[in-house]
Design a protein around this motif. Structure first.
Motif, PDB file in Angstrom:
ATOM      1  N   UNK A   1     -10.265  -1.104   6.310  1.00 60.49           N
ATOM      2  CA  UNK A   1     -10.887  -2.200   7.053  1.00 60.49           C
ATOM      3  C   UNK A   1     -10.559  -2.075   8.541  1.00 60.49           C
ATOM      4  N   UNK A   2      -9.275  -1.848   8.845  1.00 63.46           N
ATOM      5  CA  UNK A   2      -8.872  -1.679  10.239  1.00 63.46           C
ATOM      6  C   UNK A   2      -9.629  -0.536  10.889  1.00 63.46           C
ATOM      7  N   UNK A   3      -9.780   0.545  10.148  1.00 66.79           N
ATOM      8  CA  UNK A   3     -10.481   1.720  10.669  1.00 66.79           C
ATOM      9  C   UNK A   3     -11.949   1.404  10.945  1.00 66.79           C
ATOM     10  N   UNK A   4     -12.613   0.724  10.007  1.00 68.92           N
ATOM     11  CA  UNK A   4     -14.032   0.402  10.190  1.00 68.92           C
ATOM     12  C   UNK A   4     -14.221  -0.537  11.378  1.00 68.92           C
ATOM     13  N   UNK A   5     -13.349  -1.527  11.505  1.00 76.73           N
ATOM     14  CA  UNK A   5     -13.462  -2.470  12.606  1.00 76.73           C
ATOM     15  C   UNK A   5     -13.211  -1.768  13.939  1.00 76.73           C
TER      16      UNK A   5
END
Lengths: 300, 283
Positions: free
Chosen positions: B235-239
């Motif tokens: 999630x952190x990576x996608x954001x």
């Protein structure tokens, strides 16, 4: 014969012990697996949005889905299109790779590991790297095409390319899985059949068609169903690479659920889409189980 | 004689062709990783050099230090690790006890109840996430890491564990459990002292499968979590990639860091890993 202790028969005590041991899991399972399914079906018959509490409206959401929602038709078509492109390619390539790899040779473990490496990688990271490779300006794929005198292509913001590109990216990530399944099926075919066929003068194509294919047809069928189900659950790669776009050209089921529920906050309507997807996957799984049951009886 | 050499030559050609195909596919599959790592080692100006350098002359690690200012990488890493470990542990524990009851205790209705559990394998996570969000909202669990734990432990993850472990426990001889009963061992004692230690390989399958799935899960974190301090790695990576836009050197550095941990574990026990994953396909 029955021993009595604390007024219970042995049978009753066995039952109690069994129920006691499965009860933690059973309670959790009912709360977090069965209840959501029931809640989903209930919400799908309500007009529940961020501002309005759930109000029962019968089958209105479903009627709207199938008669008055062009985005849902796009979504359904895109998912089917994805599946039609993905499944035959995946099956053929994986079967080919399995045929190359099922006999032991130098480096087979090495190739198997490489084939599985993208499978273990998170789809988010994999899709981000491919998004970079497919960039219009200075993306490596356009640069390489330039070496051959081809014009750069706008890959990512292109209605025609959005689904095919996500198919390619998903395909390359998942090759390892079905290949490994096919390899183990091929290794189970008794060698003696091939020897007998060779003695009778059967060529390699006829051996493949008459021995290999029928012997591994169960595995092919099971992998086929699982792969189709996988296609209906595609999400992360779409979210990362195209956000469903341009317009709705790469909306797929799960993406449409996501947008409906968490961008437009129409939870009731999103539940109706979820229920449709649930029914599709239920039917596919039921077919898989029915066929496997038949085979299991056949085998024993 | 002549016939024999022509067959041998044909075999040689086939072998060469086989290696060529496999090497080509391997290069195709490994190249994205190479490109990810190489780009993460380029400076922000090198990114825009045309044509892009396949083998950069200068490499720098400053992207990684800069990344830590933009992204709470270690926080995400910790969250992912926590969710994956907690889920693996409790799935083995709870579905292990349940699997023992189904495999070794002959209580009434156990087959029907087991099928009731198996039906959970038909329900994909993606489908029940909206109603789960609604339910978790009612009990104040939205934007808490336990929203990624409890529903998985008792839902999709637990059912998979139950299925694999029961299948293995059935193969353990009943005599062994009965002997322990006669010696005064309780059922839970048998689970932890006899059955579980014998099922190391099946437990490893469940742990690997659960861990990898929780580590890579994206849909549920995206929906359940809203504060950055709760993000998991995907999630952190996608954001970060949404915000980072064309800062590809930073986005690739983030992707590299997010990819390394699980791949390291994968390369350390690849055979077991591949078997476990394939098991989920054959199940």
């Amino acid at each position: 014969m029955e021993r009595k202790r604390r007024g219970l028969t042995l049978k009753q005590r066995t039952n109690l012990t069994g129920y006691a041991m499965i009860s933690p899991m059973a309670i959790g399972y009912i709360l977090f697996m069965i209840t959501p399914v029931v809640v989903m079906i209930y919400l799908s018959m309500t007009s529940y949005t961020l501002l309005k509490p759930p109000k029962f409206i019968g089958l209105d959401n479903y009627v709207k889905l199938f008669t008055n929602d062009p985005t849902f038709l796009d979504t359904a078509w895109n998912t089917v299109y994805f599946t039609l492109l993905f499944v035959p390619l995946n099956m053929l390539i994986c079967l080919g790779l399995a045929l190359l790899m099922y006999k032991n040779f130098k480096g087979v473990g090495f190739f198997r590991t490489i084939l599985f490496t993208p499978y273990v990688t998170s789809m988010v990271a994999w899709a981000i790297v491919w998004k970079y490779l497919f960039q219009t300006d200075n993306g490596l794929i356009n640069v390489v095409m330039g070496w051959f005198g081809l014009d750069p292509v706008n890959w990512l913001y292109n209605e025609k390319a959005a689904i095919p590109i996500s198919v390619v990216v998903t395909l390359l990530k998942g090759l390892g899985m079905n290949t490994v399944i096919f390899i183990s099926a091929l290794m189970d075919v008794p060698q003696i059949y091939y020897e007998a066929a060779s003695l009778d003068g059967a060529g390699s194509w006829s051996r493949f068609k008459n021995i290999t294919l029928p012997m591994i047809s169960q595995s092919i069928f099971l992998a086929l169903i699982l792969t189709i189900i996988g296609c209906f659950k595609v999400f992360a790669q779409i979210y990362v690479m195209s956000k469903g776009g341009p317009a709705t050209s790469s909306y797929v089921f799960v993406y449409y659920i996501y947008v409906t529920a968490f961008r437009y906050f129409k939870f009731g309507y999103a539940s109706a889409i979820s229920t449709v997807l649930f029914l599709i996957i239920l039917v596919l799984t039921a077919i898989q189980w029915a066929v496997r049951k038949k085979w299991v009886f056949y085998e024993t | 004689m002549k016939h024999n050499t022509s067959i041998r030559r044909k075999r040689l050609y086939i072998t060469i062709l086989k290696y060529c195909v496999l090497i080509l596919i391997s290069l195709l599959l490994l190249f994205p990783f190479y490109w990810m790592v190489i780009t993460s080692l380029k400076s922000s100006t090198q990114i825009f050099v045309f044509p892009p350098e396949l083998f950069p002359r200068h490499i720098t690690f400053e992207n990684f230090t800069e990344l830590f200012n933009h992204m709470k990488f270690f926080r995400y890493l910790w969250n992912s690790l926590l969710v994956s470990c907690v889920n693996s542990f409790f799935i083995v524990l709870i579905s292990g006890i349940t699997a023992y009851a189904f495999a070794k205790i002959r209580f009434a209705g156990r087959n029907i109840i087991f099928i009731f559990f198996l039906a959970g394998l038909m329900v994909p996570v993606e489908v029940i996430t909206v109603p789960l969000y609604f339910m978790l909202g009612k009990i104040g669990w939205v934007d808490k890491l336990r929203s990624l734990m409890v529903p998985t432990i008792f839902g999709s993850g637990g059912v998979f564990g139950l299925f694999i472990l029961r299948q293995f426990f059935i193969t353990i001889p009943d005599d062994l459990c009965e002997a322990a009963r006669i010696d005064g061992c309780s059922h839970l004692g048998i689970v932890f002292r006899i059955v579980m230690p014998m099922a190391k390989s099946a437990i490893a399958t469940v742990v690997i499968f659960t861990f990898a799935n929780c580590w890579n899960e994206f849909f549920q974190p995206l929906i359940f979590l809203s504060s950055q301090s709760n993000y998991t790695l995907p999630l952190g990576l996608a954001m970060f990639s949404d915000e980072g836009g064309t800062k590809w050197h930073l986005v690739m550095a983030a992707s590299t860091l997010a990819t390394i941990p699980l791949l390291t574990v994968f390369y350390m026990c690849q055979d077991k890993f591949i078997d476990s994953m394939a098991m989920s396909g054959i199940k």
